[in-house]
Design a protein around this motif. Structure first.
Motif, mmCIF file in Angstrom:
data_model
loop_
_atom_site.group_PDB
_atom_site.id
_atom_site.type_symbol
_atom_site.label_atom_id
_atom_site.label_comp_id
_atom_site.label_asym_id
_atom_site.label_seq_id
_atom_site.Cartn_x
_atom_site.Cartn_y
_atom_site.Cartn_z
ATOM 1 N N VAL A 532 29.060 72.549 15.993
ATOM 2 C CA VAL A 532 30.003 71.728 16.755
ATOM 3 C C VAL A 532 29.599 71.733 18.224
ATOM 4 C CG1 VAL A 532 32.406 71.423 17.408
ATOM 5 C CG2 VAL A 532 31.843 72.292 15.132
ATOM 6 N N PRO A 533 29.449 70.566 18.844
ATOM 7 C CA PRO A 533 29.079 70.520 20.271
ATOM 8 C C PRO A 533 30.162 71.132 21.158
ATOM 9 C CG PRO A 533 28.763 68.374 19.207
ATOM 10 C CD PRO A 533 29.519 69.228 18.245
ATOM 11 N N GLN A 534 29.764 71.500 22.359
ATOM 12 C CA GLN A 534 30.721 72.037 23.317
ATOM 13 C C GLN A 534 31.778 70.997 23.629
ATOM 14 O OE1 GLN A 534 27.791 72.871 26.326
ATOM 15 N NE2 GLN A 534 27.791 75.048 25.926
ATOM 16 N N GLY A 535 33.002 71.452 23.876
ATOM 17 C CA GLY A 535 34.049 70.506 24.221
ATOM 18 C C GLY A 535 35.426 71.028 23.877
ATOM 19 N N LYS A 536 36.420 70.167 24.102
ATOM 20 C CA LYS A 536 37.813 70.463 23.821
ATOM 21 C C LYS A 536 38.238 69.659 22.594
ATOM 22 C CE LYS A 536 42.389 70.259 26.064
ATOM 23 N NZ LYS A 536 43.089 69.882 27.332
ATOM 24 N N TYR A 537 38.877 70.318 21.611
ATOM 25 C CA TYR A 537 39.181 69.671 20.343
ATOM 26 C C TYR A 537 40.637 69.904 19.943
ATOM 27 C CZ TYR A 537 34.114 69.335 19.849
ATOM 28 O OH TYR A 537 32.786 69.048 20.055
ATOM 29 N N LEU A 538 41.139 69.022 19.079
ATOM 30 C CA LEU A 538 42.419 69.204 18.407
ATOM 31 C C LEU A 538 42.124 69.517 16.946
ATOM 32 C CD1 LEU A 538 44.540 66.234 19.875
ATOM 33 C CD2 LEU A 538 44.152 68.526 20.816
ATOM 34 N N VAL A 539 42.698 70.601 16.449
ATOM 35 C CA VAL A 539 42.402 71.054 15.089
ATOM 36 C C VAL A 539 43.686 71.145 14.281
ATOM 37 C CG1 VAL A 539 40.378 72.340 15.865
ATOM 38 C CG2 VAL A 539 42.584 73.495 15.713
ATOM 39 N N ASP A 540 43.535 71.018 12.950
ATOM 40 C CA ASP A 540 44.695 71.133 12.065
ATOM 41 C C ASP A 540 44.950 72.592 11.714
ATOM 42 O OD1 ASP A 540 42.778 71.803 10.192
ATOM 43 O OD2 ASP A 540 42.736 69.814 9.268
ATOM 44 N N GLU A 541 45.887 72.824 10.802
ATOM 45 C CA GLU A 541 46.267 74.190 10.465
ATOM 46 C C GLU A 541 45.110 74.987 9.860
ATOM 47 O OE1 GLU A 541 49.027 75.679 11.241
ATOM 48 O OE2 GLU A 541 49.758 73.865 12.227
ATOM 49 N N ALA A 542 44.189 74.285 9.200
ATOM 50 C CA ALA A 542 43.045 74.975 8.588
ATOM 51 C C ALA A 542 41.906 75.198 9.566
ATOM 52 C CB ALA A 542 42.551 74.167 7.382
ATOM 53 N N GLY A 543 42.077 74.768 10.814
ATOM 54 C CA GLY A 543 41.031 74.928 11.813
ATOM 55 C C GLY A 543 40.011 73.816 11.809
ATOM 56 N N LYS A 544 40.236 72.778 10.981
ATOM 57 C CA LYS A 544 39.286 71.672 10.921
ATOM 58 C C LYS A 544 39.530 70.699 12.063
ATOM 59 C CE LYS A 544 37.273 68.312 7.744
ATOM 60 N NZ LYS A 544 37.307 67.708 6.390
ATOM 61 N N ILE A 545 38.445 70.240 12.671
ATOM 62 C CA ILE A 545 38.543 69.358 13.834
ATOM 63 C C ILE A 545 39.069 67.995 13.421
ATOM 64 C CG2 ILE A 545 37.214 68.158 15.599
ATOM 65 C CD1 ILE A 545 35.338 70.563 15.646
ATOM 66 N N ALA A 546 40.082 67.522 14.144
ATOM 67 C CA ALA A 546 40.647 66.190 13.900
ATOM 68 C C ALA A 546 40.322 65.223 15.024
ATOM 69 C CB ALA A 546 42.161 66.289 13.710
#
Length: 788
Positions: A532-546
């Protein structure tokens, strides 16, 4: 010239120790002799200087993020000070000097902060407000303190050798203003034109400010221009040579490198690192962001080292002189000394520097260990000395601050690597170390320039040094706010579909709403070693990037889906460009629509035969210097970079040097969008025409000092300030989601969105710049021809 300066009651803050007056001081006779004591460090002068400093600091932050450079604010601030004070009662020349001294501190801080701090965003960190303010404040104070013991060596003893071009020109402006000549109508007029033009173009959108054209028979090639007044003003000030070299770099990137990559990548069936998309599905700007930016970064780094290498003889001489002058600064004398030779006491330098060292080490928001804190003090003294001397020889506009910062960063990272400090937190400490040194070096050069102006007009050094400290403190707060505001205004949230989840340690307790209305946890990926590239992300309950939270500074996702109010069928001739996730996280087909067919030209997300989303292009601030610093840190401490692309950039810079072309402006042209270089090139072309006409009218010699505050330069300064401040207004509109309410161009129709509308509007301010630039010098300054 002679004038009787008025004398008055003592100013505020009029008590301090003094240093021994150097014998050589008596050889120079300033405009205001030491025997006179006119008003100087008054409350009104400090307040006006702080206010103007904040305004020009904000415009400098915007400019530094756009093109990676700033211009000196001393002259326009001096001109505005003279005019404003005349409207409320005449001020002394020394009060006006305090105004420009206080105000110029803001511009110097802006350069150091905007060059470095956005690298935190690019490395996957949050750019914390307190950290930005602390770096600006501590670095600025360090730059001022280190210049106090160097003043008499660099300004007084080297008076005949170090000219300080901008400082000398600013002194000329103040002296002319004292005799009743300088008129700020040109600066204010430029400010008004730039401000109004930018507002009408964005957010009102009454004409197309970003005309562009893609060549149908030249795959991957495109040409466009960001026709803004601030870029036009920058081009005029830096001159035709540098502007042309920058343009050449842009032409290489957009009309050679990108088409080459598109040509050879057309038949490839797999993505090429560092991209994850097929080349044939990429638009020209996507090819640039995935490949050409690395080439440009390698070229910029090499150009910075070349400029630093050329300055090495000066650096060594400056360092030896600085050590000598630092020792001499401690020789205090109780005897009476001339007013024009009084500095802040040497004890302020010693105890102030120790206090800064402790604050840098212990400040919780900086998280800097003791070793890097000591490095900051050593590098700070060294590069403040270097910056001050180089400014004296070639001016602040050509001062290689970024090269000094690169050197600091390289040495710091190599030391960290040798000590085994290669963790995520150590990358942040290395960047903070370089940022404080960058701010100190930038402010040191500006401080010496201001002290040179004061030396020529007869100011009191101690009072100027106090004004500089005030200017640093006031501007630091607003610079941090401006930087954070610009980033937030242009930040976007786009759906991402990475298969790899975000590591649990990278996920925080912070939550954020996504475009689909749902709440997600926020995670920061600062480690570039994973999938996963550097950055700011929103993730779901399982930690998967959305979703990716794409920053406004250095963002990599400029196309954002915008739902159409009344969907219409996609024209039959639309071209498929792959697939993409929409705001609802469903997969859509990407279609590129040409002009006509009831839809605007551009890309759309399509489901079935209905256009659902228009991919709207969002302005992102490139921050070229910050991108370079992030690249260096990651390259050394993680050892994971597309080095082949970087080395191509290195070889490009070397090739330019072998051809006798300055590699740094060329490299900046490769790195920046071509649309940014186009208005800069036009400004340089106007400057060439103006200089040619003025040389012809004046027998081949326009005069170096006059060029610094000629009508065209003053109008360009106004263009820059007005356009940049209007850019902040446009960012405010975007930040509050009110773009549709201010969009008057939608009511006019296709005329407002046509390329011709923008070219005509831009042509008008270009003509205005040429007309004003070719005016007789006395039309602005009031100096009678031949009596300078």
């Amino acid at each position: 010239m002679s004038a009787a300066p008025e004398t008055a009651s003592p100013e505020i803050l009029d008590r301090a120790e003094v240093s021994e007056a150097p014998p050589s001081h008596a050889e120079h006779q300033p405009y205001i002799p030491a025997s006179q004591n006119p008003r100087e460090l008054t409350l009104r002068a400090v307040i006006l200087g702080a206010v103007l400093g904040v305004i020009f600091a904000a415009s400098s932050v915007y400019l530094a993020l756009k093109v990676g450079l700033t211009v000196s604010a001393s002259i326009p601030i001096a001109v505005l000070s003279i005019t404003i004070f005349r409207a409320f009662g005449r001020a002394t020349i020394l009060e006006n000097n305090i105004v420009q001294t206080t105000g110029s501190a803001g511009e110097s801080l802006a350069a150091g902060i905007a060059f470095t701090m956005p690298a935190f965003l690019l490395m996957g960190y949050e750019m914390e407000g307190l950290k930005v303010v602390a770096v600006a404040l501590l670095g600025g104070l360090l730059g001022v303190l280190m210049m106090i013991p160097l003043r008499h060596g660099l300004i007084v003893e080297e008076h005949k050798n170090l000219t300080y071009p901008e400082g000398t020109a600013c002194a000329d402006v103040l002296i002319v203003g004292e005799t009743g000549g300088t008129n700020a109508k040109t600066v204010l007029g430029g400010f008004g034109i730039g401000f109004l033009y930018k507002l009408l173009g964005d957010p009102a959108k009454l004409f197309q400010m970003n005309p562009d054209h893609r060549f149908s028979s030249f795959r991957g090639a495109s040409f466009g221009g960001e026709l803004t007044p601030e870029m036009l003003g920058v081009g005029y000030i830096i001159g035709p040579r540098t502007a042309s070299v920058m343009m050449a770099g842009g032409v290489l990137a957009y009309l050679i490198l990108i088409p080459l990559i598109a040509f050879f990548g057309e038949g490839l069936e797999t993505p090429i690192f560092p991209a994850t998309t097929l080349i044939r599905e990429m638009a020209p700007n996507e090819i640039r962001s995935r490949y050409v930016l690395y080439i440009g970064a390698g070229a910029v780094a090499t150009g910075g080292f070349v400029s630093l290498g050329r300055a090495m003889p000066t650096i060594w001489k400056a360092f030896r002189s600085g050590v000598r002058n630092f020792r001499m600064g401690g020789k205090a004398s109780a005897a009476a000394v001339p007013r024009t030779a009084r500095d802040l006491p040497f004890s302020v330098v010693i105890y102030g520097s120790l206090a800064l060292l402790v604050m840098i080490w212990l400040a919780p928001m900086l998280e800097i260990p003791l070793v890097p804190a000591i490095l900051i003090m050593l590098f700070g003294f060294f590069f403040v000395t270097v910056s001050s001397r180089i400014t004296g020889e070639i001016g602040s506009s050509s001062n290689p601050i970024s090269g000094m910062t690169v050197a600091t960063l390289l040495i710091t990272c190599l030391l960290f690597l040798a000590m085994g400090w290669v963790g995520v937190e150590h990358r942040a400490a290395a960047l903070t170390t370089a940022a404080i040194v960058c701010v100190a070096a930038s402010n040191g050069g500006t401080t010496s320039q201001d002290l040179k102006t004061g030396f020529l007009v007869g100011a009191t050094p101690r009072r100027q040094q106090i004004a500089l400290l005030v200017g640093v403190a006031t501007s630091a707060l607003f610079i941090g706010w401006t930087l954070l505001f610009l980033n937030k205004a242009y930040t976007t949230v786009v759906a991402e579909g990475y298969d790899a989840p975000l590591p649990p340690a990278a996920i925080t307790a912070e939550t954020m709403s996504a475009p689909n209305g749902q709440q997600y946890r926020v995670g920061y990926m600062a480690d570039s070693g994973g999938a996963v590239p550097q950055g700011k992300y929103l993730v779901d309950e399982a930690g998967k990037i959305a979703f990716l939270v794409d920053p406004g500074i250095g963002g990599r996702a400029p196309l954002v889906p915008e739902k159409l109010e009344s969907p219409r069928p996609v024209p039959a001739g639309a071209e498929a460009k792959g697939s993409q996730l929409g705001p609802d996280r469903q997969t859509y087909q990407v279609m590129e629509v040409a002009a006509g067919g009831g839809l605007e030209k551009g890309r759309y997300l399509v489901s079935g035969d209905q256009a659902l989303y228009k991919l709207r292009e969002v302005q992102k601030l490139d921050a070229p210097k910050a991108s370079l610093f992030a690249l260096i840190i990651d390259g050394i401490l993680t050892r994971k970079l597309p080095w082949s692309l970087v080395l191509i950039g290195v070889m490009l810079a070397v090739t330019m040097e072998l051809c006798g072309v300055a590699s740094l402006p060329f490299a900046v042209g490769v790195y920046l969008p071509l649309s940014t270089s186009v208005p800069i090139f036009v400004g340089g072309l106007v400057r060439w025409l103006v200089d040619w006409k003025r040389r012809r009218d004046r027998g081949g010699n326009a005069g170096a000092a006059e060029e610094e505050f000629s009508p065209g330069t003053l109008l360009s300064s106004g263009y820059i300030a007005g356009g940049a401040i209007a850019g902040l207004v446009a960012a405010t509109v975007a930040g509050f989601g009110m773009e549709r309410q201010f969009d008057l161009g939608a009511k006019i129709g296709e005329i407002a969105s046509s390329n011709l509308s923008g070219i005509v509007a831009f042509g008008l301010i270009v003509v205005a710049l040429y007309v004003v630039g070719t005016k007789a010098q006395d039309a602005v300054t009031g100096v009678e021809p031949g009596t300078k």
